[in-house]
Design a protein around this motif. Sequence first.
Motif, short mmCIF file in Angstrom:
data_model
loop_
_atom_site.label_atom_id
_atom_site.label_comp_id
_atom_site.label_asym_id
_atom_site.label_seq_id
_atom_site.Cartn_x
_atom_site.Cartn_y
_atom_site.Cartn_z
N GLY A 82 0.81 -1.21 0.00
CA GLY A 82 0.00 0.00 0.00
C GLY A 82 0.84 1.26 0.00
O GLY A 82 0.32 2.37 -0.07
N PHE A 83 2.16 1.11 0.08
CA PHE A 83 3.08 2.24 0.04
C PHE A 83 3.74 2.34 -1.32
O PHE A 83 4.00 1.33 -1.97
CB PHE A 83 4.21 2.08 1.06
CG PHE A 83 3.83 2.32 2.48
CD1 PHE A 83 3.57 3.60 2.94
CD2 PHE A 83 3.74 1.26 3.36
CE1 PHE A 83 3.23 3.81 4.27
CE2 PHE A 83 3.40 1.46 4.69
CZ PHE A 83 3.15 2.74 5.14
N ALA A 84 4.06 3.55 -1.69
CA ALA A 84 5.03 3.79 -2.76
C ALA A 84 6.35 3.99 -2.03
O ALA A 84 6.47 4.87 -1.18
CB ALA A 84 4.66 5.02 -3.57
N VAL A 85 7.32 3.13 -2.31
CA VAL A 85 8.64 3.25 -1.70
C VAL A 85 9.51 4.00 -2.71
O VAL A 85 9.81 3.48 -3.78
CB VAL A 85 9.25 1.87 -1.36
CG1 VAL A 85 10.63 2.03 -0.76
CG2 VAL A 85 8.33 1.11 -0.42
N ILE A 86 9.90 5.22 -2.35
CA ILE A 86 10.61 6.10 -3.28
C ILE A 86 12.07 6.16 -2.87
O ILE A 86 12.40 6.50 -1.74
CB ILE A 86 9.97 7.50 -3.29
CG1 ILE A 86 8.45 7.40 -3.51
CG2 ILE A 86 10.62 8.37 -4.36
CD1 ILE A 86 7.71 8.70 -3.30
N THR A 87 12.95 5.82 -3.81
CA THR A 87 14.39 5.77 -3.57
C THR A 87 15.07 6.88 -4.36
O THR A 87 14.93 6.94 -5.59
CB THR A 87 14.95 4.41 -4.00
OG1 THR A 87 14.23 3.37 -3.34
CG2 THR A 87 16.42 4.29 -3.68
N ALA A 116 -14.16 7.40 -4.49
CA ALA A 116 -14.77 8.36 -3.58
C ALA A 116 -14.65 7.94 -2.12
O ALA A 116 -14.22 8.72 -1.27
CB ALA A 116 -16.25 8.55 -3.94
N ALA A 117 -15.00 6.70 -1.80
CA ALA A 117 -14.98 6.24 -0.42
C ALA A 117 -13.56 5.88 0.04
O ALA A 117 -13.24 5.98 1.22
CB ALA A 117 -15.89 5.03 -0.26
N TYR A 118 -12.73 5.48 -0.89
CA TYR A 118 -11.39 4.98 -0.56
C TYR A 118 -10.41 5.54 -1.59
O TYR A 118 -9.88 4.81 -2.41
CB TYR A 118 -11.43 3.45 -0.60
CG TYR A 118 -10.32 2.75 0.12
CD1 TYR A 118 -10.24 2.78 1.50
CD2 TYR A 118 -9.36 2.02 -0.59
CE1 TYR A 118 -9.23 2.11 2.16
CE2 TYR A 118 -8.35 1.35 0.07
CZ TYR A 118 -8.29 1.40 1.45
OH TYR A 118 -7.29 0.73 2.11
N PRO A 119 -10.19 6.87 -1.57
CA PRO A 119 -9.33 7.46 -2.60
C PRO A 119 -7.91 6.93 -2.53
O PRO A 119 -7.33 6.83 -1.45
CB PRO A 119 -9.40 8.95 -2.31
CG PRO A 119 -9.89 9.07 -0.91
CD PRO A 119 -10.66 7.84 -0.60
N ALA A 120 -7.37 6.58 -3.68
CA ALA A 120 -6.03 6.00 -3.72
C ALA A 120 -5.35 6.37 -5.03
O ALA A 120 -5.99 6.70 -6.03
CB ALA A 120 -6.10 4.49 -3.58
N VAL A 121 -4.03 6.29 -5.00
CA VAL A 121 -3.20 6.49 -6.19
C VAL A 121 -2.36 5.24 -6.39
O VAL A 121 -2.31 4.37 -5.52
CB VAL A 121 -2.29 7.73 -6.04
CG1 VAL A 121 -3.10 9.01 -5.97
CG2 VAL A 121 -1.38 7.62 -4.82
N THR A 122 -1.69 5.18 -7.51
CA THR A 122 -0.79 4.05 -7.79
C THR A 122 0.64 4.56 -7.77
O THR A 122 0.89 5.77 -7.74
CB THR A 122 -1.09 3.42 -9.16
OG1 THR A 122 -0.82 4.40 -10.17
CG2 THR A 122 -2.53 2.95 -9.25
#
Length: 184
Positions: A82-87, A116-122
């Motif tokens: 569920g995280f974007a791990v940015i290096t 709407a209920a669970y906004p998320a990005v990739t």
Amino acid sequence: MAEVNRAQINARSAPKELHYIDISSVSPGQVNNITTYVRADAPGRARRIVQHGNVLWSCVRPNRRSHVQVMHHEPCTIASTGFAVITAKKVPFTFLYLATTTDDFVAYPTNNATGAAYPAVTATTFEKAELLVPPALLLMIFGDATTPMAEEIHTLQRKIHNLRHTRDLLLPRLLSGQIEVEAA
């Protein structure tokens, strides 16, 4: 200037024991809890390999600013998918963290979230993000100045965590009378 989700474990490369960071354990700027699991008991989302200096950004509800810079983690620390791990690749890790936690940057994933209920990005949302980057010499000077500050912040946060833990162990014993305090 950075890579997103560069490394993850699979069934063959999974460590026997792992230290897991889930989304609910991260608040703005800090990890509140890391859970240790044996491989067989670890959640299926425990896949993202974490390295020193990585920026973890929750892909779920980015407006909550659930992000943290990982400093001196335990070996085999794994984050949720569920995280974007940015290096950081071409910039100091301190620059990357500070640049990805500004109000303007937070608006980018917040405005690009779907649902709407669970906004998320990739992870792709983070890969496409644009940041202003100063010249290389200025970045080097910035990194030299801010890395010791990030190290000190990490040291102080660990001390605070240890003091809170000690307080939480001692206070109930003091209140119940298990430990007596004598006047000097």
